[in-house]
Design a protein around this motif. Structure first.
Motif, PDB file in Angstrom:
ATOM      1  N   PHE A   5       0.831  -1.206   0.000  1.00 48.49           N
ATOM      2  CA  PHE A   5       0.000   0.000   0.000  1.00 48.49           C
ATOM      3  C   PHE A   5       0.868   1.259   0.000  1.00 48.49           C
ATOM      4  O   PHE A   5       0.525   2.260  -0.639  1.00 48.49           O
ATOM      5  CB  PHE A   5      -0.973   0.007   1.186  1.00 48.49           C
ATOM      6  CG  PHE A   5      -2.236  -0.738   0.912  1.00 48.49           C
ATOM      7  CD1 PHE A   5      -3.271  -0.150   0.204  1.00 48.49           C
ATOM      8  CD2 PHE A   5      -2.399  -2.037   1.352  1.00 48.49           C
ATOM      9  CE1 PHE A   5      -4.435  -0.835  -0.061  1.00 48.49           C
ATOM     10  CE2 PHE A   5      -3.563  -2.740   1.099  1.00 48.49           C
ATOM     11  CZ  PHE A   5      -4.588  -2.136   0.384  1.00 48.49           C
ATOM     12  N   GLY A   6       2.001   1.228   0.686  1.00 47.33           N
ATOM     13  CA  GLY A   6       2.914   2.368   0.673  1.00 47.33           C
ATOM     14  C   GLY A   6       3.457   2.627  -0.721  1.00 47.33           C
ATOM     15  O   GLY A   6       3.507   3.775  -1.185  1.00 47.33           O
ATOM     16  N   ALA A   7       3.835   1.557  -1.410  1.00 45.04           N
ATOM     17  CA  ALA A   7       4.339   1.690  -2.779  1.00 45.04           C
ATOM     18  C   ALA A   7       3.261   2.237  -3.709  1.00 45.04           C
ATOM     19  O   ALA A   7       3.539   3.102  -4.552  1.00 45.04           O
ATOM     20  CB  ALA A   7       4.842   0.338  -3.276  1.00 45.04           C
ATOM     21  N   VAL A   8       2.038   1.761  -3.550  1.00 45.60           N
ATOM     22  CA  VAL A   8       0.932   2.264  -4.378  1.00 45.60           C
ATOM     23  C   VAL A   8       0.706   3.749  -4.105  1.00 45.60           C
ATOM     24  O   VAL A   8       0.493   4.536  -5.032  1.00 45.60           O
ATOM     25  CB  VAL A   8      -0.356   1.445  -4.129  1.00 45.60           C
ATOM     26  CG1 VAL A   8      -1.572   2.123  -4.748  1.00 45.60           C
ATOM     27  CG2 VAL A   8      -0.201   0.034  -4.681  1.00 45.60           C
ATOM     28  N   GLY A   9       0.752   4.150  -2.839  1.00 44.58           N
ATOM     29  CA  GLY A   9       0.569   5.558  -2.494  1.00 44.58           C
ATOM     30  C   GLY A   9       1.619   6.441  -3.149  1.00 44.58           C
ATOM     31  O   GLY A   9       1.292   7.490  -3.728  1.00 44.58           O
ATOM     32  N   PHE A  32      -3.017   4.799   5.195  1.00 48.21           N
ATOM     33  CA  PHE A  32      -3.514   3.442   5.416  1.00 48.21           C
ATOM     34  C   PHE A  32      -2.334   2.476   5.559  1.00 48.21           C
ATOM     35  O   PHE A  32      -2.341   1.597   6.429  1.00 48.21           O
ATOM     36  CB  PHE A  32      -4.448   3.010   4.288  1.00 48.21           C
ATOM     37  CG  PHE A  32      -5.049   1.654   4.492  1.00 48.21           C
ATOM     38  CD1 PHE A  32      -5.892   1.404   5.567  1.00 48.21           C
ATOM     39  CD2 PHE A  32      -4.766   0.621   3.616  1.00 48.21           C
ATOM     40  CE1 PHE A  32      -6.445   0.142   5.760  1.00 48.21           C
ATOM     41  CE2 PHE A  32      -5.317  -0.636   3.803  1.00 48.21           C
ATOM     42  CZ  PHE A  32      -6.159  -0.879   4.878  1.00 48.21           C
ATOM     43  N   ALA A  33      -1.313   2.638   4.736  1.00 44.94           N
ATOM     44  CA  ALA A  33      -0.120   1.790   4.832  1.00 44.94           C
ATOM     45  C   ALA A  33       0.544   1.956   6.198  1.00 44.94           C
ATOM     46  O   ALA A  33       0.977   0.976   6.813  1.00 44.94           O
ATOM     47  CB  ALA A  33       0.867   2.141   3.713  1.00 44.94           C
ATOM     48  N   SER A  34       0.592   3.192   6.691  1.00 49.54           N
ATOM     49  CA  SER A  34       1.170   3.447   8.014  1.00 49.54           C
ATOM     50  C   SER A  34       0.358   2.760   9.105  1.00 49.54           C
ATOM     51  O   SER A  34       0.914   2.172  10.035  1.00 49.54           O
ATOM     52  CB  SER A  34       1.231   4.957   8.289  1.00 49.54           C
ATOM     53  OG  SER A  34       2.043   5.582   7.350  1.00 49.54           O
ATOM     54  N   PHE A  35      -0.969   2.841   8.994  1.00 52.95           N
ATOM     55  CA  PHE A  35      -1.854   2.162   9.950  1.00 52.95           C
ATOM     56  C   PHE A  35      -1.558   0.662   9.972  1.00 52.95           C
ATOM     57  O   PHE A  35      -1.425   0.063  11.044  1.00 52.95           O
ATOM     58  CB  PHE A  35      -3.314   2.432   9.577  1.00 52.95           C
ATOM     59  CG  PHE A  35      -4.297   1.525  10.253  1.00 52.95           C
ATOM     60  CD1 PHE A  35      -4.621   1.713  11.592  1.00 52.95           C
ATOM     61  CD2 PHE A  35      -4.901   0.482   9.568  1.00 52.95           C
ATOM     62  CE1 PHE A  35      -5.528   0.869  12.229  1.00 52.95           C
ATOM     63  CE2 PHE A  35      -5.799  -0.361  10.191  1.00 52.95           C
ATOM     64  CZ  PHE A  35      -6.110  -0.166  11.527  1.00 52.95           C
TER      65      PHE A  35
END
Length: 155
Positions: A5-9, A32-35
Protein backbone atom coordinates in the motif's frame (compact mmCIF):
# COMPACT_ATOMS: atom_id res chain seq x y z
CA UNK A 1 0.81 -5.61 2.85
CA UNK A 2 1.78 -2.26 4.39
CA UNK A 3 4.72 -2.01 1.98
CA UNK A 4 2.45 -2.74 -0.97
CA UNK A 5 0.00 0.00 0.00
CA UNK A 6 2.91 2.37 0.67
CA UNK A 7 4.34 1.69 -2.78
CA UNK A 8 0.93 2.26 -4.38
CA UNK A 9 0.57 5.56 -2.49
CA UNK A 10 3.95 6.79 -3.71
CA UNK A 11 3.17 5.60 -7.24
CA UNK A 12 -0.12 7.54 -7.25
CA UNK A 13 1.69 10.73 -6.26
CA UNK A 14 4.39 10.22 -8.91
CA UNK A 15 2.05 9.21 -11.75
CA UNK A 16 -0.24 12.18 -11.18
CA UNK A 17 2.84 14.46 -11.12
CA UNK A 18 2.04 15.55 -7.58
CA UNK A 19 -1.32 17.06 -8.57
CA UNK A 20 -3.68 17.94 -5.74
CA UNK A 21 -5.76 14.85 -6.53
CA UNK A 22 -2.65 12.64 -6.62
CA UNK A 23 -1.25 14.00 -3.37
CA UNK A 24 -4.59 13.54 -1.59
CA UNK A 25 -5.22 10.04 -2.99
CA UNK A 26 -1.61 8.98 -2.52
CA UNK A 27 -1.57 10.51 0.96
CA UNK A 28 -4.67 8.58 2.02
CA UNK A 29 -3.11 5.37 0.73
CA UNK A 30 0.14 6.13 2.57
CA UNK A 31 -1.79 6.81 5.78
CA UNK A 32 -3.51 3.44 5.42
CA UNK A 33 -0.12 1.79 4.83
CA UNK A 34 1.17 3.45 8.01
CA UNK A 35 -1.85 2.16 9.95
CA UNK A 36 -1.17 -1.39 8.73
CA UNK A 37 2.52 -1.12 9.63
CA UNK A 38 1.69 0.04 13.17
CA UNK A 39 -0.91 -2.71 13.61
CA UNK A 40 1.59 -5.33 12.43
CA UNK A 41 3.97 -4.28 15.20
CA UNK A 42 1.40 -4.16 18.01
CA UNK A 43 -1.12 -6.98 17.37
CA UNK A 44 -0.65 -10.75 17.39
CA UNK A 45 -3.03 -13.53 16.43
CA UNK A 46 -2.74 -16.29 19.00
CA UNK A 47 -3.89 -19.90 18.64
CA UNK A 48 -4.08 -21.78 21.94
CA UNK A 49 -5.60 -25.17 22.78
CA UNK A 50 -9.22 -24.05 22.46
CA UNK A 51 -9.41 -20.53 21.00
CA UNK A 52 -8.23 -17.99 18.44
CA UNK A 53 -7.45 -14.67 20.10
CA UNK A 54 -6.31 -11.15 19.29
CA UNK A 55 -3.61 -9.90 21.68
CA UNK A 56 -1.49 -6.78 22.02
CA UNK A 57 2.29 -6.84 22.23
CA UNK A 58 3.26 -5.78 25.76
CA UNK A 59 6.32 -3.97 27.05
CA UNK A 60 8.33 -7.21 27.14
CA UNK A 61 8.07 -7.78 23.40
CA UNK A 62 6.71 -10.67 21.38
CA UNK A 63 7.10 -13.57 23.79
CA UNK A 64 3.90 -15.29 24.93
CA UNK A 65 4.16 -13.97 28.50
CA UNK A 66 4.36 -10.34 27.32
CA UNK A 67 1.19 -10.44 25.22
CA UNK A 68 -1.78 -8.66 26.79
CA UNK A 69 -5.52 -8.62 26.24
CA UNK A 70 -6.66 -6.51 23.29
CA UNK A 71 -9.71 -5.41 25.27
CA UNK A 72 -13.32 -5.58 24.19
CA UNK A 73 -14.40 -6.01 20.59
CA UNK A 74 -15.25 -2.50 19.40
CA UNK A 75 -18.31 -3.63 17.38
CA UNK A 76 -20.19 -6.10 19.57
CA UNK A 77 -18.28 -5.95 22.85
CA UNK A 78 -16.90 -8.98 24.62
CA UNK A 79 -13.43 -10.43 24.54
CA UNK A 80 -11.55 -10.79 21.22
CA UNK A 81 -11.34 -14.55 21.78
CA UNK A 82 -13.29 -17.17 19.84
CA UNK A 83 -13.57 -20.95 20.32
CA UNK A 84 -12.53 -22.98 17.27
CA UNK A 85 -15.78 -24.94 17.38
CA UNK A 86 -17.73 -21.68 16.97
CA UNK A 87 -16.22 -20.96 13.53
CA UNK A 88 -18.74 -21.17 10.68
CA UNK A 89 -16.31 -20.14 7.91
CA UNK A 90 -13.05 -18.34 7.17
CA UNK A 91 -11.43 -17.00 4.02
CA UNK A 92 -9.02 -14.44 2.56
CA UNK A 93 -10.06 -11.50 0.37
CA UNK A 94 -9.77 -10.91 -2.47
CA UNK A 95 -7.87 -14.24 -2.56
CA UNK A 96 -5.33 -16.27 -0.61
CA UNK A 97 -2.75 -15.40 -3.28
CA UNK A 98 -3.33 -11.65 -2.81
CA UNK A 99 -4.80 -11.27 0.68
CA UNK A 100 -5.83 -7.86 1.93
CA UNK A 101 -8.44 -8.95 4.47
CA UNK A 102 -8.89 -12.08 6.55
CA UNK A 103 -12.50 -13.00 7.21
CA UNK A 104 -14.06 -15.38 9.67
CA UNK A 105 -17.58 -15.99 10.88
CA UNK A 106 -18.46 -17.41 14.28
CA UNK A 107 -21.60 -18.21 16.25
CA UNK A 108 -20.16 -17.64 19.74
CA UNK A 109 -21.31 -14.00 19.75
CA UNK A 110 -24.92 -13.79 21.03
CA UNK A 111 -27.36 -14.10 18.13
CA UNK A 112 -29.00 -10.73 18.78
CA UNK A 113 -25.65 -9.10 17.87
CA UNK A 114 -25.03 -10.95 14.58
CA UNK A 115 -26.42 -8.06 12.52
CA UNK A 116 -24.23 -5.41 14.14
CA UNK A 117 -21.24 -4.07 12.25
CA UNK A 118 -20.37 -6.10 9.16
CA UNK A 119 -22.86 -8.82 10.18
CA UNK A 120 -25.65 -6.92 8.46
CA UNK A 121 -23.88 -7.53 5.12
CA UNK A 122 -24.14 -11.31 5.26
CA UNK A 123 -27.40 -13.21 5.35
CA UNK A 124 -25.87 -16.59 4.45
CA UNK A 125 -25.74 -18.89 7.45
CA UNK A 126 -25.70 -17.79 11.07
CA UNK A 127 -23.00 -15.98 12.94
CA UNK A 128 -21.07 -12.76 13.44
CA UNK A 129 -18.63 -11.65 10.74
CA UNK A 130 -15.13 -10.46 11.56
CA UNK A 131 -12.60 -8.87 9.21
CA UNK A 132 -9.03 -7.90 9.93
CA UNK A 133 -6.14 -6.73 7.72
CA UNK A 134 -3.90 -9.51 6.46
CA UNK A 135 -0.95 -8.30 8.55
CA UNK A 136 0.18 -11.84 9.40
CA UNK A 137 1.42 -14.72 7.29
CA UNK A 138 -1.83 -15.94 5.71
CA UNK A 139 -0.37 -19.36 4.93
CA UNK A 140 0.28 -19.83 8.65
CA UNK A 141 -3.21 -18.54 9.51
CA UNK A 142 -4.83 -20.95 7.04
CA UNK A 143 -2.69 -23.82 8.35
CA UNK A 144 -3.67 -23.08 11.96
CA UNK A 145 -7.38 -22.63 11.15
CA UNK A 146 -7.35 -26.04 9.42
CA UNK A 147 -5.21 -27.70 12.13
CA UNK A 148 -7.59 -26.45 14.84
CA UNK A 149 -10.66 -27.76 13.01
CA UNK A 150 -12.20 -24.37 12.16
CA UNK A 151 -15.12 -24.87 9.77
CA UNK A 152 -14.51 -23.81 6.16
CA UNK A 153 -17.20 -23.59 3.50
CA UNK A 154 -15.71 -24.74 0.18
CA UNK A 155 -17.39 -23.24 -2.85
Amino acid sequence: IALAFGAVGILIVLVTQASVYGVVQGGITLLFASFLAVQATRIRFVFDETCFELKNVGAGGDDQDSLTSSGENFVVGGENRWRYDSFVNYDFFPSRGLPILVYFKENQTPEEQWNEGPGMLDKKGGGQLHFFPAIANVDQLKEQFALRGCAKIEE
